[in-house]
Design a protein around this motif. Sequence first.
Motif, PDB file in Angstrom:
ATOM      1  N   ASP A   1       0.954  -1.368   0.034  1.00 44.95           N
ATOM      2  CA  ASP A   1      -0.033   0.272   0.116  1.00 44.95           C
ATOM      3  C   ASP A   1       0.822   1.314  -0.098  1.00 44.95           C
ATOM      4  O   ASP A   1       0.606   2.167   0.582  1.00 44.95           O
ATOM      5  CB  ASP A   1      -1.246   0.189   1.018  1.00 44.95           C
ATOM      6  CG  ASP A   1      -0.239   0.106   2.474  1.00 44.95           C
ATOM      7  OD1 ASP A   1       1.088  -0.233   2.626  1.00 44.95           O
ATOM      8  OD2 ASP A   1      -0.922   0.206   3.666  1.00 44.95           O
TER       9      ASP A   1
ATOM     10  N   THR B   1      -4.121   4.671  -0.447  1.00 45.00           N
ATOM     11  CA  THR B   1      -4.959   3.946   0.597  1.00 45.00           C
ATOM     12  C   THR B   1      -6.146   4.502   0.138  1.00 45.00           C
ATOM     13  O   THR B   1      -6.661   5.628   0.186  1.00 45.00           O
ATOM     14  CB  THR B   1      -4.276   4.555   1.866  1.00 45.00           C
ATOM     15  OG1 THR B   1      -4.246   5.846   1.795  1.00 45.00           O
ATOM     16  CG2 THR B   1      -3.128   3.806   2.389  1.00 45.00           C
TER      17      THR B   1
ATOM     18  N   GLY C   1      -5.577  -0.747  -1.012  1.00 46.44           N
ATOM     19  CA  GLY C   1      -4.258  -0.406  -1.277  1.00 46.44           C
ATOM     20  C   GLY C   1      -3.586  -0.867  -2.655  1.00 46.44           C
ATOM     21  O   GLY C   1      -4.188  -1.787  -3.301  1.00 46.44           O
TER      22      GLY C   1
END
Length: 321
Positions: free
Chosen positions: A71, A75, A93
């Motif tokens: 990620d 996000t 992610g």
Amino acid sequence: MLKLANKWIWDFWFARDDAGTHIFYLQADKSLKVEQFRHWNVSVGHAVSQDLRHWEILPDAISPAQTVSWDDFTTWTGSIIKHDGLWYLFYTGSTRRERGYIQRIGYATSKDLLNWERIGSKPLMEADPQWYEKLDFAAWHDEAWRDPYLFRDPETGLFHAYITARVKDGPADGRGVIAHVTSPDLHQWNILGPVTQPGEFGDMEVPQLVLIQGRYYLLFSTSASHHSQARWARTGITPETGTHYLVSDTPDGPFRYLTDEFLVGDEVGTLYSGKLIQGADGSWNFMAFLNFDTSGEFVGEISDPIPVTLAEDGRLLVKKG
């Protein structure tokens, strides 16, 4: 209305505690100038309200990882659930190594909704090729596995996640579905087949499940460009951008359409990522982010609540104007 002077905001989700209704939302700096860049320069903001109209901005929740990670690029949209005194934030992610094309889901936890700790160094789940489409640029522009919506079945105690995904077979413009994943403990997850049938849309984003008067409503959003040719031929309805829904008598389906008309939608895409939420008096309201104005300019704010009523046949009706 929730708006920020220096940031655009869009997809959002809720959590409630003694402080009021918390809203978590995607945000990006307006200095980017080009609104499409917001998706790749994103973090998760946080605010709280007593009335769904006046919001106190709180510290941001999470942002992309600062070191190489699943990620470290984005996000994106998620949802929050509380279990055994701990808040769980499940979110989407992507990583820079894959240029953000492949979406996966992981989570963070908090004791107070303010301070979040990522759990583990790997994602919890990704699209299972037994059921779902993997990255295939001949069919679609990404590997869809995003926007988890979490809930717990009050009868069985089993946790469920509904996820934006695409099935692996069928016409490319109609593979959009809501995937189904279950867990006994929020840590180990079993990926199942979708709870919706493909054929209508290329994607079905930001799902939300709500129980209203004994019937389960599964909301999702999509754009006018992601309506399938099969849907157009079946309904003859001009494609819209906005929020639609399906219904079921049980929380895990099967789900069906009560109507082909969108709950809230138009050709411009004025409102998007719609959610239902109850006010303090128990009445239902619709909220969405302000997407494009009539001139086609991106707005990036979150609406005030709009009253929702229930027709005799179970259709949801959002007050106009």
